[in-house]
Design an enzyme around this catalytic site. Structure first.
Site, PDB file in Angstrom:
ATOM      1  N   ILE A 137      -2.621  -1.117   6.963  1.00  0.00           N
ATOM      2  CA  ILE A 137      -1.208  -0.831   7.140  1.00  0.00           C
ATOM      3  C   ILE A 137      -0.591  -0.847   5.745  1.00  0.00           C
ATOM      4  O   ILE A 137      -1.088  -1.527   4.843  1.00  0.00           O
ATOM      5  CB  ILE A 137      -0.505  -1.828   8.096  1.00  0.00           C
ATOM      6  N   ASP A 138       0.456  -0.063   5.559  1.00  0.00           N
ATOM      7  CA  ASP A 138       1.028   0.117   4.228  1.00  0.00           C
ATOM      8  C   ASP A 138       1.536  -1.196   3.636  1.00  0.00           C
ATOM      9  O   ASP A 138       1.883  -2.129   4.369  1.00  0.00           O
ATOM     10  CB  ASP A 138       2.188   1.122   4.275  1.00  0.00           C
ATOM     11  N   LYS A 139       1.621  -1.219   2.326  1.00  0.00           N
ATOM     12  CA  LYS A 139       2.100  -2.403   1.613  1.00  0.00           C
ATOM     13  C   LYS A 139       3.421  -2.920   2.191  1.00  0.00           C
ATOM     14  O   LYS A 139       3.567  -4.109   2.466  1.00  0.00           O
ATOM     15  CB  LYS A 139       2.283  -2.067   0.124  1.00  0.00           C
TER      16      LYS A 139
END
Length: 304
Positions: A137-139
């Protein structure tokens, strides 16, 4: 060491050399290509050039990719919100702002660094950089992520992702008022030709992508939605919601240029994660409450 060679056709004449090379392989970023050029791994007609060189029809371009340096990723004592753990899998509620695995510019402080300190046994299928990581999952997205602690678990979880049998529900705050209670976005996603660091809906060099959404609550200028992933493409929810005209609040890449709501990154949270346990075959389902910053935003929107 890998070696490539191309002869420029009329189609690419006058392109910058860095643009030409990123068009040759969608996995190469403009930044990476420019580093190869700077380090003289790229030559045109056996002569070294700069990134702004414009290629001509008939130019012979050669690229030699050097062997990747073996990086030593260190264990770091970083607190983790462990939702579930056994000898095969571990489920983490990742905070917004944490990178999942080491990459250029982020070799410490990542989820992988923290996992290596927390548990010594992680699957090795993805190598030294991404031990145990089966999805990302994105930062600046918070929420649930599953990690494999051995190779058998890794293969099982990856196969479930490919078969689209996992359950992944996200909560998001988007710009605009969505007039439909439910909807499905079925639009292929690929790398944006104009910006290699971004994804976009495109038919060219793309992969199928399907997102189902449900409206949870509407406000004067925003909508609170639940999105369920059928596929798991890079930035999928962010790209799809922008595509239908309702970009995520706070999204620095796909949202409005002017900052609107006070949140550090996109208002997106991986709230529900479900999968079949790799060893026992048991159906596993986990939920993670909204992070404090998103809860605060919803309270503010309700009070307007």
């Amino acid at each position: 060491m890998e070696h490539y060679e191309w002869t420029v056709t009329s189609e690419h004449a006058s392109d910058r050399i860095d643009k030409f090379l990123t068009a040759m392989d969608e996995g190469w970023s403009r930044t990476q290509v420019q580093l190869w050029i700077k380090d003289e791994h790229v030559k045109v007609n056996d002569v070294k050039i700069k990134s702004n060189y414009k290629v001509n029809e008939g130019d012979v371009i050669s690229l030699t990719i050097p062997e990747a340096e073996e990086l030593e990723i260190t264990a770091e004592d970083i607190p983790l919100d462990v939702v579930y753990e056994d000898e095969d899998v571990i489920v983490i509620n990742k905070p917004r702002g944490m990178v999942v695995h080491p990459a250029p510019g982020h070799y410490s402080g990542t989820l992988v660094n923290a996992l290596m300190h927390h548990c010594k046994d992680l699957s090795g299928i993805n190598g030294v950089i991404r031990p145990g990581i089966v999805h990302r999952i994105d930062k600046d997205t918070s929420g649930l992520i599953m990690v494999a602690k051995n190779d058998h678990a890794h293969e099982s979880l990856v196969n479930q992702l490919k078969a689209k049998t996992t359950r992944r529900l996200y909560k998001a705050i988007v710009h605009g008022i969505i007039p439909h209670e439910h909807g499905t976005i079925d639009a292929p996603i690929g790398r944006d030709k104009k910006d290699r660091q971004s994804m976009t809906v495109t038919e060219e060099n793309s992969r199928d992508a399907v997102t189902h959404f449900t409206v949870l609550e509407t406000f004067s200028k925003y909508t609170y939605v639940q999105c369920e992933l059928e596929t798991g493409r890079t930035h999928q929810i962010r790209v799809h919601m922008k595509y239908i005209g309702y970009p995520l609040a706070g999204d620095p890449k796909y949202g409005p240029k002017k900052k609107t709501l006070d949140i550090n990154g996109q208002a997106l949270h991986a709230a529900v994660l479900g999968f079949v346990h790799p060893k026992t075959g048991e159906d596993m389902l986990f939920e993670a409450s909204l992070p404090e910053d998103m809860e605060l935003l919803l309270q503010q929107l309700r009070s307007v």
